[in-house]
Design a protein around this motif. Sequence first.
Motif, PDB file in Angstrom:
ATOM      1  N   ASN A   1      42.486  41.296  40.546  1.00 14.16           N
ATOM      2  CA  ASN A   1      42.615  42.649  41.072  1.00 14.16           C
ATOM      3  C   ASN A   1      43.590  43.425  40.198  1.00 14.16           C
ATOM      4  OD1 ASN A   1      40.917  42.434  43.363  1.00 14.16           O
ATOM      5  ND2 ASN A   1      42.476  41.086  44.300  1.00 14.16           N
ATOM      6  N   GLU A   2      43.697  44.705  40.488  1.00 14.90           N
ATOM      7  CA  GLU A   2      44.568  45.551  39.679  1.00 14.90           C
ATOM      8  C   GLU A   2      46.027  45.077  39.741  1.00 14.90           C
ATOM      9  OE1 GLU A   2      43.999  50.103  38.363  1.00 14.90           O
ATOM     10  OE2 GLU A   2      42.737  49.084  39.779  1.00 14.90           O
TER      11      GLU A   2
ATOM     12  N   ASN B   1      39.080  47.125  40.418  1.00 18.37           N
ATOM     13  CA  ASN B   1      39.829  47.031  39.167  1.00 18.37           C
ATOM     14  C   ASN B   1      38.990  47.664  38.052  1.00 18.37           C
ATOM     15  OD1 ASN B   1      41.106  46.296  36.828  1.00 18.37           O
ATOM     16  ND2 ASN B   1      41.491  44.166  37.465  1.00 18.37           N
TER      17      ASN B   1
ATOM     18  N   ASN C   1      37.483  45.422  35.325  1.00 20.12           N
ATOM     19  CA  ASN C   1      36.290  44.660  35.681  1.00 20.12           C
ATOM     20  C   ASN C   1      35.057  45.545  35.686  1.00 20.12           C
ATOM     21  OD1 ASN C   1      37.829  42.426  35.949  1.00 20.12           O
ATOM     22  ND2 ASN C   1      38.008  42.560  38.196  1.00 20.12           N
TER      23      ASN C   1
END
Lengths: 369, 623
Positions: A187-188, A212, A215
């Motif tokens: 994730n971010e 994200n 991604n």
Amino acid sequence: MRITNGMMSMTYMSDLQNNLQRLYTAQMQQSSGKRIQRLSDDPVGLIQGLNARQQISRIEQFQRNITDARRWQDASENSMREMSALIQDAYELTVQAGSDTVPDEVRASSIAPKARALLEQLINTANATSSDEYTFGAFNLKNQVPVTRATADDVLAASNAAAAAGFPTAPGADPVVLGPNGTPLTNEDGTSVVMKEGDILYNGVPMSAYYNRDNLETLVENNTLEFQIGFNLPIAVTMTAPEAMVFSTTDKDGELVMQDMIKTLENFCEALERPCSAEEAQDFIRQFQDAQTHVDSCVSEMGGRWNRVDMMEDRYSKDELMYTTVKSTLEDVDIAEAIMNFSMTSAVYNASLQLGPRVIQPTLMDYLR
Amino acid sequence: MGSASRSSFFGFEIAKTGLFISQHNLNVTGHNISNVNTPGYTRQRLVTSAIEPYSTIGRLATYEKGILGGGTQSHVIEQLRSDYLDREFRLQNSNLNTWAKRLESFEFIEEVFSEPNEVGYLSHLQDFHNALNDLVTDSPGKSQRTELQSAAKKLTATVNQYYRQLIDQQAGLNKEVEAKVGEVNRLSTAIGDLNKLIYNFEMTGEHANDLRDQRNVLLDELSSLVEIEVREYQVASHEPKRLSVTIGKGTSRGSLVDHTTVNALELKEVKNRIEYDYDPSQPESDTNIKNEVGDPLDNVLAIVWADDYEQIVLEDRRNNIVPPPAGYPFDPLYEGVPRPEANITTAKVLSDPTDPTSPRVDVAWFDENYNGDPLDPDDPPSSAQMQLMYDLLGEGEIKGILTMRDGDDDENIGIPYLVHQLDTIARSIVKEFNNLHNQGYPDWRSSITPIPVPGYTGTEGAGIDFFADYGLQYADDYSKITAGNFKLDDNMTGPDDVWNIACSDVPVTDDNQEGNNHNTMDKLLNLFDREDVPVVDNFSDYYNSFLLTIGFTTDYARTQHTNKETLALSADTQRMSISAVSIDEEMTNMIKFQHAFAASSRVITAMDEALNTIINGMGVVGR
């Protein structure tokens, strides 16, 4: 010069042969309609003609590619507009639910089922097909339904795959999800993306992974279907579901967050079913407005691509005409000229045939008694 | 007063010679007319003259003034022929046949690469390109993949077919060399035999007209094969003429026939210029590759003088040309041309070696000397050696065949030149296309696990070959790939092998849905539009210039052929102008001789009447 009979017949034969050769060429040109019969007739003209043929063939291929591109784009745009309408409906529901005059029970009993129905429709739209292919499925290799809900089997498979790659799942924890390079997606905030039963999956990866940006970019870069519609002129003809559905919005604290429409709608449904207060429902108004903006910007991006395709298509029909003219000028014979040539050579040939017997036949012998 | 009496029957004798000669003339006319269509026949004419008076001046004191000859007599039947025009015709005939052969060959090649058409290399290349485009629009589609596979098969089959037709033609030309050299040897033997017959016949002082015609026909035939120089010479004034034939150009000229001595040409095997070293006895491997469509010849035939070549050398010890000594035939070969020492492999000195001015008369035996640069049977002849071989024969059909069979440079465009260009195209396609295809990944249905090719060290891609490169790809040696073994890789040929086509530039595995069409689109597809492909620049343009070469060369051969044909025809026409039979002329002559015959008979009748008067009419006065 002393002239002998042999000389006359030899010269006659060779001239006759030359005339016949010219007649043959004229006849071939006329009957085939082609100016160039052999490579050596006009090597340069022939090569130019071949180049024109090649251009025509390429243009035809590009036109075919454009037809295919249109099919994809048509489908994407239609689904996108459908999606926009659904979000509009959802927005109206939030406005309705956000009204203080609506009692909480009504939210749960009357508005919530409508929202549920919209949710199912939204998922269906994300899985829209056009001629057996999923419009938002990207480069969907196995042609599987792209947007699904994670089942227990999916979670188990993800867990097994992660374990095989060296990332075993701790008991009671959710399995991590592997990215294209074989490492867990993050994730971010740097935490790993995990899969829970009931999560919305896109091609087997939780939709939340694409909150994200990195991604999402990798997904778009690797999985977008592109066509060549000109010399080195690629154009993306599809859009992935995360591209269309993940949008940025602000949460109730005013923080910028990423969301996907399905999740938003699902959250809305859950809130209504709880049931929630009008105030709480009003929170979603802003979120659906942001979703609406995102979908509309996607539609206009598609429109922009359309313009390019239209422009190219226009140019190709002009180019095709031009190259066909060039090819015809180089390769085809001017029929009027060919007929005239043929008549002329055939007249010469006939004349020489008539002359022959008069030249060869008489000798002194014919006049001796 | 003396009166030399005149023979009563002398007039009969005069008239009789007239009758006989007229008859003889009629016979010659008849011979001419009979042979009006005989090839090589030269018209003949009876050379006649008046018979000089028998009496000497002193005995001519007669009462009749005037000296009377004895009628007419014949000397010889001569031919009306010009050596100069023979020479001119034969020279042009040699040139004509060089180009006739080249033209014939190129017209065939032109048919092989017949453009514009729908089934040539260019349209198959375009189909292949279009199939790649279709594959881009639907990479996981089996039908699109199969379309690319079959387009590639057609492309390789077309190139294979071109190769096959070219090497077949080369093999045919090689057979022709054998046949034509046999023809030269047959003709030279026949000329040698005729030389003997003519020499013996002409010992009698007569002209062997009809045998000479036969010999001229053979010489004309010989001149269509090789460039000849014909000389007639006399060793001694009482002897009939002898004939020598030399062939070739410049210092490479050699004696083919010298009177009755005939030197034969021989064939010797050397390596083909289209080199190909497949050994069928060995298993196929990276270095022993079998062509799909048949292999070119290992060896072709070179032409050399036979080992027993005999040549008289006429130089003194200071290398000056000396006149031929008595008893040795005049040799036109080294007239003004110093003999290259390197050409002599064995020599026998026949004259006094201590005297620098004595003619050095050597008998030399030539073999495959090529100016001291012997042919190596394990190497194709060098360009210099090929030039020597052309010079050995000069212009003519054999040179036309040899330049087509062996021509490998811009000067002499022949089959090896064309084959090497086709090889370059095939090699470049294999190299460049595979290089990009290696960087991609196959479909998840592919049976190949990534990186199957031994030695592949690329960091990206599955390393799958599309075209067969026989494992040579990482050795940087593509020289063994030819237009004949250009084909799909073994991993690409079957119906399910289409999944091995590497469309994606990211790995595709069974358990995720990753994958795209980027390798096809960004790399493979652009390859055919690129102008900077190594070696060939652009696949279509390279082939276009290849076609241009064929077109221009054929056109040039046709122009040359037309020119030489005009020249040869003109020389032949001039020759016919002098030598051929004109029926009108013979008819006129016939009437002339017929009248002469009739007139001579009249003379006899007149004589008869005169004698009748004397014998029967005289002495009866007053009877």
